[in-house]
Design a protein around this motif. Structure first.
Motif, PDB file in Angstrom:
ATOM      1  N   LEU A 111       0.804  -1.215   0.000  1.00 38.38           N
ATOM      2  CA  LEU A 111       0.000   0.000   0.000  1.00 38.38           C
ATOM      3  C   LEU A 111       0.841   1.270   0.000  1.00 38.38           C
ATOM      4  CD1 LEU A 111      -2.611  -1.142   2.660  1.00 38.38           C
ATOM      5  CD2 LEU A 111      -3.087  -0.762   0.230  1.00 38.38           C
ATOM      6  N   GLY A 112       2.175   1.113   0.047  1.00 37.46           N
ATOM      7  CA  GLY A 112       3.041   2.285   0.115  1.00 37.46           C
ATOM      8  C   GLY A 112       3.043   2.928   1.489  1.00 37.46           C
ATOM      9  N   GLU A 113       2.730   2.148   2.525  1.00 40.30           N
ATOM     10  CA  GLU A 113       2.611   2.679   3.880  1.00 40.30           C
ATOM     11  C   GLU A 113       3.589   2.016   4.849  1.00 40.30           C
ATOM     12  OE1 GLU A 113       0.826   5.192   4.696  1.00 40.30           O
ATOM     13  OE2 GLU A 113      -0.334   5.420   2.847  1.00 40.30           O
ATOM     14  N   VAL A 114       4.676   1.480   4.339  1.00 37.00           N
ATOM     15  CA  VAL A 114       5.612   0.737   5.183  1.00 37.00           C
ATOM     16  C   VAL A 114       6.288   1.630   6.215  1.00 37.00           C
ATOM     17  CG1 VAL A 114       7.613   1.009   3.660  1.00 37.00           C
ATOM     18  CG2 VAL A 114       7.420  -1.040   5.092  1.00 37.00           C
ATOM     19  N   GLU A 115       6.345   2.936   5.966  1.00 39.48           N
ATOM     20  CA  GLU A 115       6.982   3.844   6.918  1.00 39.48           C
ATOM     21  C   GLU A 115       6.205   3.970   8.218  1.00 39.48           C
ATOM     22  OE1 GLU A 115       7.870   7.565   5.090  1.00 39.48           O
ATOM     23  OE2 GLU A 115       9.077   6.662   3.500  1.00 39.48           O
ATOM     24  N   ARG A 116       5.000   3.457   8.266  1.00 36.97           N
ATOM     25  CA  ARG A 116       4.222   3.455   9.508  1.00 36.97           C
ATOM     26  C   ARG A 116       4.706   2.378  10.470  1.00 36.97           C
ATOM     27  NH1 ARG A 116      -0.536   6.569   8.875  1.00 36.97           N
ATOM     28  NH2 ARG A 116      -0.946   7.121   6.692  1.00 36.97           N
ATOM     29  N   ILE A 117       5.507   1.445   9.998  1.00 36.82           N
ATOM     30  CA  ILE A 117       5.993   0.347  10.829  1.00 36.82           C
ATOM     31  C   ILE A 117       7.185   0.814  11.651  1.00 36.82           C
ATOM     32  CG2 ILE A 117       7.002  -1.965  10.820  1.00 36.82           C
ATOM     33  CD1 ILE A 117       5.509  -2.479   8.191  1.00 36.82           C
ATOM     34  N   VAL A 118       7.064   0.691  12.977  1.00 37.12           N
ATOM     35  CA  VAL A 118       8.159   1.083  13.869  1.00 37.12           C
ATOM     36  C   VAL A 118       8.747  -0.109  14.608  1.00 37.12           C
ATOM     37  CG1 VAL A 118       7.285   3.422  14.168  1.00 37.12           C
ATOM     38  CG2 VAL A 118       6.537   1.623  15.749  1.00 37.12           C
ATOM     39  N   GLY A 119       8.076  -1.267  14.523  1.00 37.63           N
ATOM     40  CA  GLY A 119       8.584  -2.444  15.209  1.00 37.63           C
ATOM     41  C   GLY A 119       8.150  -3.720  14.520  1.00 37.63           C
ATOM     42  N   VAL A 120       9.013  -4.741  14.599  1.00 40.49           N
ATOM     43  CA  VAL A 120       8.726  -6.050  14.019  1.00 40.49           C
ATOM     44  C   VAL A 120       9.241  -7.124  14.964  1.00 40.49           C
ATOM     45  CG1 VAL A 120       8.835  -5.246  11.617  1.00 40.49           C
ATOM     46  CG2 VAL A 120      10.908  -6.085  12.734  1.00 40.49           C
ATOM     47  N   SER A 121       8.873  -8.346  14.680  1.00 40.19           N
ATOM     48  CA  SER A 121       9.389  -9.489  15.421  1.00 40.19           C
ATOM     49  C   SER A 121      10.388 -10.243  14.548  1.00 40.19           C
ATOM     50  CB  SER A 121       8.237 -10.418  15.813  1.00 40.19           C
ATOM     51  OG  SER A 121       8.718 -11.571  16.475  1.00 40.19           O
ATOM     52  N   GLY A 122      11.601 -10.454  15.053  1.00 41.93           N
ATOM     53  CA  GLY A 122      12.628 -11.152  14.273  1.00 41.93           C
ATOM     54  C   GLY A 122      13.119 -10.322  13.115  1.00 41.93           C
ATOM     55  N   ILE A 123      13.691  -9.174  13.409  1.00 42.67           N
ATOM     56  CA  ILE A 123      14.012  -8.191  12.373  1.00 42.67           C
ATOM     57  C   ILE A 123      15.000  -8.721  11.340  1.00 42.67           C
ATOM     58  CG2 ILE A 123      15.958  -7.061  13.559  1.00 42.67           C
ATOM     59  CD1 ILE A 123      14.576  -4.361  12.720  1.00 42.67           C
ATOM     60  N   ASP A 124      15.896  -9.616  11.733  1.00 39.25           N
ATOM     61  CA  ASP A 124      16.890 -10.142  10.785  1.00 39.25           C
ATOM     62  C   ASP A 124      16.267 -11.111   9.781  1.00 39.25           C
ATOM     63  OD1 ASP A 124      18.961  -8.688  11.923  1.00 39.25           O
ATOM     64  OD2 ASP A 124      19.471 -10.275  13.352  1.00 39.25           O
ATOM     65  N   TYR A 125      15.046 -11.540  10.050  1.00 36.89           N
ATOM     66  CA  TYR A 125      14.357 -12.460   9.146  1.00 36.89           C
ATOM     67  C   TYR A 125      13.373 -11.744   8.226  1.00 36.89           C
ATOM     68  CZ  TYR A 125      16.316 -16.001  12.215  1.00 36.89           C
ATOM     69  OH  TYR A 125      17.184 -16.786  12.935  1.00 36.89           O
ATOM     70  N   ILE A 126      13.316 -10.419   8.313  1.00 33.08           N
ATOM     71  CA  ILE A 126      12.424  -9.627   7.474  1.00 33.08           C
ATOM     72  C   ILE A 126      13.161  -9.249   6.191  1.00 33.08           C
ATOM     73  CG2 ILE A 126      10.993  -7.568   7.315  1.00 33.08           C
ATOM     74  CD1 ILE A 126      10.028  -9.497   9.432  1.00 33.08           C
ATOM     75  N   ALA A 127      12.577  -9.564   5.043  1.00 31.98           N
ATOM     76  CA  ALA A 127      13.228  -9.300   3.756  1.00 31.98           C
ATOM     77  C   ALA A 127      12.958  -7.896   3.230  1.00 31.98           C
ATOM     78  CB  ALA A 127      12.753 -10.333   2.723  1.00 31.98           C
ATOM     79  N   ASN A 128      11.973  -7.216   3.765  1.00 30.31           N
ATOM     80  CA  ASN A 128      11.575  -5.902   3.256  1.00 30.31           C
ATOM     81  C   ASN A 128      12.728  -4.914   3.258  1.00 30.31           C
ATOM     82  OD1 ASN A 128      10.342  -2.998   4.059  1.00 30.31           O
ATOM     83  ND2 ASN A 128       8.963  -4.076   2.671  1.00 30.31           N
ATOM     84  N   ASP A 129      12.898  -4.201   2.156  1.00 33.91           N
ATOM     85  CA  ASP A 129      14.030  -3.277   1.997  1.00 33.91           C
ATOM     86  C   ASP A 129      13.969  -2.134   2.999  1.00 33.91           C
ATOM     87  OD1 ASP A 129      15.074  -4.758  -0.075  1.00 33.91           O
ATOM     88  OD2 ASP A 129      14.115  -3.570  -1.647  1.00 33.91           O
ATOM     89  N   TYR A 130      12.776  -1.606   3.258  1.00 36.05           N
ATOM     90  CA  TYR A 130      12.655  -0.476   4.186  1.00 36.05           C
ATOM     91  C   TYR A 130      13.080  -0.902   5.595  1.00 36.05           C
ATOM     92  CZ  TYR A 130      10.668   3.183   7.106  1.00 36.05           C
ATOM     93  OH  TYR A 130      10.512   4.182   8.039  1.00 36.05           O
ATOM     94  N   VAL A 131      12.608  -2.053   6.033  1.00 39.72           N
ATOM     95  CA  VAL A 131      12.962  -2.542   7.363  1.00 39.72           C
ATOM     96  C   VAL A 131      14.471  -2.773   7.447  1.00 39.72           C
ATOM     97  CG1 VAL A 131      12.697  -4.449   8.993  1.00 39.72           C
ATOM     98  CG2 VAL A 131      10.702  -3.541   7.803  1.00 39.72           C
ATOM     99  N   ALA A 132      15.031  -3.387   6.427  1.00 38.60           N
ATOM    100  CA  ALA A 132      16.474  -3.647   6.424  1.00 38.60           C
ATOM    101  C   ALA A 132      17.278  -2.355   6.476  1.00 38.60           C
ATOM    102  CB  ALA A 132      16.846  -4.459   5.189  1.00 38.60           C
ATOM    103  N   ALA A 133      16.807  -1.322   5.772  1.00 41.91           N
ATOM    104  CA  ALA A 133      17.545  -0.058   5.699  1.00 41.91           C
ATOM    105  C   ALA A 133      17.408   0.768   6.974  1.00 41.91           C
ATOM    106  CB  ALA A 133      17.055   0.756   4.500  1.00 41.91           C
ATOM    107  N   HIS A 134      16.340   0.550   7.749  1.00 37.74           N
ATOM    108  CA  HIS A 134      16.079   1.412   8.901  1.00 37.74           C
ATOM    109  C   HIS A 134      16.283   0.726  10.244  1.00 37.74           C
ATOM    110  CE1 HIS A 134      14.215   3.724   5.657  1.00 37.74           C
ATOM    111  NE2 HIS A 134      14.334   4.764   6.439  1.00 37.74           N
ATOM    112  N   LYS A 135      16.708  -0.528  10.224  1.00 34.67           N
ATOM    113  CA  LYS A 135      16.934  -1.189  11.507  1.00 34.67           C
ATOM    114  C   LYS A 135      18.230  -0.711  12.165  1.00 34.67           C
ATOM    115  CE  LYS A 135      19.105  -5.394   9.582  1.00 34.67           C
ATOM    116  NZ  LYS A 135      18.965  -6.868   9.451  1.00 34.67           N
ATOM    117  N   LEU A 136      19.211  -0.347  11.359  1.00 37.43           N
ATOM    118  CA  LEU A 136      20.495   0.062  11.915  1.00 37.43           C
ATOM    119  C   LEU A 136      20.408   1.413  12.619  1.00 37.43           C
ATOM    120  CD1 LEU A 136      22.908  -1.069   9.053  1.00 37.43           C
ATOM    121  CD2 LEU A 136      22.370  -2.250  11.186  1.00 37.43           C
TER     122      LEU A 136
END
Length: 378
Positions: A111-136
């Motif tokens: 939906l183009g709304e991935v920036e609303r996500i501030v937390g996930v479970s098992g961040i190293d297992y998430i393939a999404n580019d936005y999550v990968a770029a913003h976890k550090l």
């Protein structure tokens, strides 16, 4: 005098509106269909007459959850909460969300709304580019898993909503604590849907939460059109028999013949080797029985962590004589994965079942080129 008369009328009008909006009402009053799923069986979205708020109803969001019903009231324009409301309440659009499943991340991303996500479970297992770029940089945090959630972190993050993932039932240790902290939550039951399009249709729940309903409908309609065109274009003929998964210790877990994966195989022109396995849960099959099924299969898919035929045979030397192995017809769904082993098949593949179907059609047609989620084991 005229001025005071007009002011009086204004106050009377406001009072009338206030009385109208504050009338007690209940879940049963939500009779206007805001979104009725075409394929999914686990949710619906309704409103009240004249209201802009909505009620998301979730049914049976985990395996064996027969009769379970949950409610999420999505508030707009400051409208009141239903009297005696038994569920959770959130204000739309949600701004700070925690996703406990990678498939939830894919829905926001679609939906183009991935920036609303501030937390996930098992961040190293998430393939999404936005999550990968913003976890550090800490803009997306790992909040833990199951009953080991970092509740202090959730409070500090000022989370609007937690999207939960249930395996065999409600984790009351988690939900009781979230209620105590005043953090709204809802279980998302996409993983128990039997239809590939039904699983993808849960994106409409996220669309409702982010005020993107029109966009969500357009995207989902396009996915359906592509999927159905691919399915309808499969050439009739003899269906290749397909085996799934690999053993775990002394047991081989096979999906139900009613499952999402088997539906994909059938829509791609294949036939499942274990059609008698029914229900809404995986079936534990003894190794010897599963080995016989594997020997009867033309193709073998979803082979766990194996990246080569050699790795597969190391699990059990007898696999070397299996026809699918000898004929080079073993394919794994781990072409796209994170360094830690997280699979994008179970992430973005949920909202792109047309891509998964296209892969399977190519495989059953004897083509291993241009695959998106799958790769041929050599």
């Amino acid at each position: 005098m005229k001025r005071f008369f007009l002011v009086g009328l204004l106050w009377m009008a406001l009072a009338a509106v206030g009385c109208r909006d504050s009338r007690p009402f209940a879940v049963e009053d939500f009779t206007v269909e805001r979104y009725t799923p075409r394929y999914a069986s686990g949710f619906d979205i309704r409103s009240r007459e004249g209201s802009v708020s909505s009620l998301i109803t979730v049914r049976n969001p985990w395996q064996g959850g027969s009769g379970e019903v949950q409610y999420l009231y999505v508030v707009r324009d400051g409208e009141p909460v239903p009297a005696g409301f038994p569920g959770q309440v959130v204000e739309a659009p949600v701004r700070r969300v925690v996703c406990m499943s990678s498939s939830h991340v894919a829905m926001f991303d679609l939906l183009g709304e991935v920036e609303r996500i501030v937390g996930v479970s098992g961040i190293d297992y998430i393939a999404n580019d936005y999550v990968a770029a913003h976890k550090l940089c800490g803009e997306v945090r790992d909040v833990g898993y199951d009953s080991n959630l970092n509740f202090e972190l959730l409070v500090a993050m000022r989370v609007d909503l937690v999207l939960l993932y249930g395996v065999a039932g409600e984790d009351t240790a988690v939900t009781n604590k979230l209620r105590e902290l005043g953090i709204p939550y809802i279980y998302i039951g996409d993983y128990v849907e039997e239809s590939p399009l039904g699983k993808a249709e849960w994106v409409m729940v996220i669309a409702e939460l982010t005020d993107r309903m029109e966009q969500g409908c357009s995207l989902f309609d396009a996915t359906c059109a592509r999927y159905e065109a691919l399915r309808d274009g499969v050439k009739p003929g003899q269906r290749p028999r397909v085996m799934l998964n690999t053993p775990y210790r002394d047991t081989w877990y096979l999906p139900s013949a009613d499952s999402y994966m088997v539906r994909l195989i059938e829509d791609a022109g294949g036939a499942y080797v274990c059609p008698e396995a029914r229900g809404n849960a995986s079936h534990a099959v003894e190794i010897e029985q599963a080995y016989l099924l594997t020997n009867s299969a033309d193709y073998w898919l979803n082979t766990g962590a194996a990246n080569s035929l050699q790795e597969l045979v190391r699990q059990n030397p007898r696999f070397a004589s299996v026809p699918a192995v000898r004929n080079g017809r073993v394919f794994n769904n781990n072409r796209r994965q994170t360094p830690a082993g997280g699979s994008d098949f179970w992430e973005s593949g949920v909202v792109h079942p047309d891509r998964v179907l296209a892969d399977l059609i190519r495989i059953f047609e004897g083509r291993s080129d241009s695959l998106w989620y799958y790769k041929k084991l050599e």
